[in-house]
Design an enzyme around this catalytic site. Structure first.
Site, PDB file in Angstrom:
ATOM      1  N   GLU A  45      -9.540  12.891 -24.114  1.00 55.05           N
ATOM      2  CA  GLU A  45     -10.595  11.683 -23.497  1.00 55.05           C
ATOM      3  C   GLU A  45      -9.485  10.452 -23.999  1.00 55.05           C
ATOM      4  O   GLU A  45     -10.268  10.342 -25.329  1.00 55.05           O
ATOM      5  CB  GLU A  45     -11.201  11.532 -22.747  1.00 55.05           C
ATOM      6  N   ARG A  49      -9.696   1.702 -26.059  1.00 54.33           N
ATOM      7  CA  ARG A  49     -10.296   0.596 -27.145  1.00 54.33           C
ATOM      8  C   ARG A  49      -9.672  -0.017 -27.772  1.00 54.33           C
ATOM      9  O   ARG A  49      -9.843  -0.566 -28.691  1.00 54.33           O
ATOM     10  CB  ARG A  49     -11.226   0.821 -27.460  1.00 54.33           C
ATOM     11  N   LYS A 132     -21.415  12.001 -16.565  1.00 54.58           N
ATOM     12  CA  LYS A 132     -21.426  11.931 -17.678  1.00 54.58           C
ATOM     13  C   LYS A 132     -22.386  10.592 -18.106  1.00 54.58           C
ATOM     14  O   LYS A 132     -22.944  10.044 -18.527  1.00 54.58           O
ATOM     15  CB  LYS A 132     -20.540  11.178 -18.593  1.00 54.58           C
TER      16      LYS A 132
END
Length: 211
Positions: A45, A49, A132
């Site tokens: 993943e 960012r 999640k």
């Protein structure tokens, strides 16, 4: 369309830990992915960012055996960029109605983040059976997911946030946890020194957490 449960299950069941990657140095993308895959963690993943996150995804997607997903997906533009970068799945910190609406038009599956039973029920009503749990430790950790198991038997979780190897073992012992997300496999000092052998060793240890 609702979440493709078979597709997301097949991805998340490949390893007990999904490395959560925050990386801006494109030159490190391939060797990092190679180290993680060699260590037994093929599902990666890459969070949106950093300025070069999409380029990092593109490079990692070229590594044999790597299954690259995007993280910190918050809107439709992120989803389109993820598909264009060759991602196989997407992960979001939350599950807003607009985000779930946008996911209906995207071919790769979304793993939306939730933090409460109401949010989990809302996502489940939209066809999501894999969610999640974030930020896991800040929200109470494994005892919370254990409490979710009985009233929410149709939902399976990937907890992420504040998890280390010992905490990962506790989560992975729960029947409603398919895997955990974590960044401890890539210590900042190891990345700074490009110590990919150390990262591969940590990946191997993480891959063995569910023996």
């Amino acid at each position: 369309m609702p979440q493709d449960a078979n597709a997301i299950r097949s991805i998340l069941s490949l390893a007990p830990v999904v490395p959560v990657i925050i990386l801006d140095d494109v030159a490190q993308a391939r060797p990092l992915a190679e180290a993680l895959v060699a260590g037994g963690l093929p599902v990666l993943e890459v969070t949106l960012r950093t300025p070069n996150a999409l380029k990092v995804m593109e490079e990692m997607a070229k590594v044999s055996g790597a299954i690259v997903g995007s993280g910190t997906v918050r809107h439709a533009a992120h989803m389109k960029s993820s598909v264009d970068a060759g991602c196989r799945f997407m992960v979001s910190p939350g599950a807003s109605p607009r985000l779930l609406d946008a996911a209906d038009d995207v071919a790769i599956p979304l793993l939306p983040g939730i933090g409460t039973p109401t949010e989990a029920m809302t996502a489940a009503e939209r066809g999501y059976s894999f969610l999640k749990f974030f930020p896991a430790e800040a929200l109470g950790g494994a005892p919370v997911l254990k409490a979710f198991a009985s009233p929410l038997p149709d939902v399976t979780f990937c907890p992420t946030g504040g998890i280390d190897p010992e905490k990962a073992k506790t989560y992975l012992a729960l029947p409603n946890v398919i895997c955990v997300g974590g960044s401890w496999i890539m210590p900042a000092d190891a990345l700074a020194s490009s110590d990919f052998a150390r990262i591969e060793a940590l990946a191997r240890e993480a891959a063995a957490l569910r023996g």
